[in-house]
Write a protein that holds these residues in place. Structure first.
Motif, PDB file in Angstrom:
ATOM      1  N   SER A  12       1.582   3.815  -3.431  1.00 55.74           N
ATOM      2  CA  SER A  12       0.906   5.112  -3.370  1.00 55.74           C
ATOM      3  C   SER A  12       1.532   6.079  -4.377  1.00 55.74           C
ATOM      4  N   GLY A  13       0.691   6.678  -5.201  1.00 55.05           N
ATOM      5  CA  GLY A  13       1.188   7.654  -6.169  1.00 55.05           C
ATOM      6  C   GLY A  13       1.695   7.062  -7.468  1.00 55.05           C
ATOM      7  N   VAL A  35       0.844  -1.196   0.000  1.00 51.43           N
ATOM      8  CA  VAL A  35       0.000   0.000   0.000  1.00 51.43           C
ATOM      9  C   VAL A  35       0.880   1.247   0.000  1.00 51.43           C
ATOM     10  N   VAL A  36       1.933   1.216   0.834  1.00 53.10           N
ATOM     11  CA  VAL A  36       2.839   2.371   0.937  1.00 53.10           C
ATOM     12  C   VAL A  36       3.626   2.567  -0.357  1.00 53.10           C
ATOM     13  N   LEU A  77      -5.701   0.212  -4.157  1.00 44.27           N
ATOM     14  CA  LEU A  77      -5.141   0.774  -2.931  1.00 44.27           C
ATOM     15  C   LEU A  77      -3.649   0.473  -2.963  1.00 44.27           C
ATOM     16  N   GLY A  78      -2.850   1.454  -3.394  1.00 39.76           N
ATOM     17  CA  GLY A  78      -1.459   1.159  -3.681  1.00 39.76           C
ATOM     18  C   GLY A  78      -1.417   0.155  -4.822  1.00 39.76           C
TER      19      GLY A  78
END
Length: 272
Positions: free
Chosen positions: A205-206, A201-202, A215-216
């Protein structure tokens, strides 16, 4: 991206099959899910490099749910070596963090597919040959288990599997009976999956060009459908694991892994 009934049906069937194999073989179902989710995402127009990464991340996220159902079934039979779970877990979390947040984001999808194929093929060979461990060999001490856990968590993060392809051969090599090794691997699937899923997820991101409802790196529609179905069949697989003879269980494990290693090797070559 379109969510036709046929897509939902395919994801549901994948969940039922992977859940059963997660309970039967202690592999968390990831070895089944990654190739098929890769194919499904690619058919929906997702870039091949991205589809491999998302398949790995989504597979890992589903194992959070599958592992709970599977470990409960094994725990009822008293087959889990909880002492090994507690000793391996800290290293698993460390290795998972390094893989999912750091290395995973840097590597190309085709490179990850190649890593998947090589490690799965190696693990299948070890199982298929059924080499007998030295009678005097035993489980290593606390530091050795932390180091082993780090390797399991790291490799699992790179290939989106619950770690059974490393932990089961490792435990049988240390003279842990195969049924206990499979059960303990199922229990290890939870910390492996949770730590890696959070990392995906981290790290996702982006990222550009992710499909809707992501989600990620995790594709939420596949996560919800597969997880809902896999928790139904994981206990059935766990029950079957305690009825099969040891050698047949190892051969089943190896045969499944060979097939999936071959497919992911093909994906690595065509998407390089």
């Amino acid at each position: 991206m379109h969510f036709e009934p046929s897509l939902i049906l395919a994801l549901g069937l994948l969940g039922l099959i992977s859940g059963f194999l997660a309970g039967l073989l202690g592999i968390g179902g990831g070895m089944i899910m990654v190739p098929f989710i890769t194919a499904i995402l690619s058919s929906q127009g997702v870039d091949p490099q991205l589809s491999i990464k998302m398949a790995i991340a989504t597979s890992m996220a589903t194992i959070v749910f599958t592992s709970v159902s599977s470990l409960r079934a094994h725990h009822k039979r008293g087959a889990i070596r909880w002492d090994l779970v507690k000793s391996l877990a800290p290293g698993i979390v460390l290795g998972a963090g390094i893989a999912s947040i750091g290395v995973f984001a840097v590597l190309k999808g085709s490179a990850l597919a190649l890593v998947f194929a090589l490690f799965v093929g190696f693990s299948a060979t070890q199982m298929f040959l059924d080499k007998k461990p030295a009678p005097s060999r035993s489980v290593p001490g606390p530091m050795g288990l932390v180091g082993t856990g780090s390797v399991i968590g790291f490799l699992s993060g790179l290939v989106g599997a619950g770690g059974g392809f490393v932990s089961v051969p490792f435990m049988t090599w240390c003279n842990v009976p195969i049924h206990a090794a499979v059960a303990t691997s199922a229990a290890l699937g939870f910390p492996i999956a949770l730590a890696n899923a959070l990392g995906f997820v981290v790290s996702g991101s982006g990222v550009a060009h992710l499909p809707p409802y992501s989600l990620g790196y995790i594709w939420l529609p596949a996560l919800m459908v597969i997880a809902s179905c896999s928790i139904l069949t994981a206990p059935l697989g766990a029950a079957a694991a305690h009825k099969l003879p040891v050698k047949r269980l190892k051969r089943v494990f190896a045969s499944v892994l060979y097939l999936l290693a071959t497919y992911m090797l093909y994906r690595a070559v065509v998407s390089w």
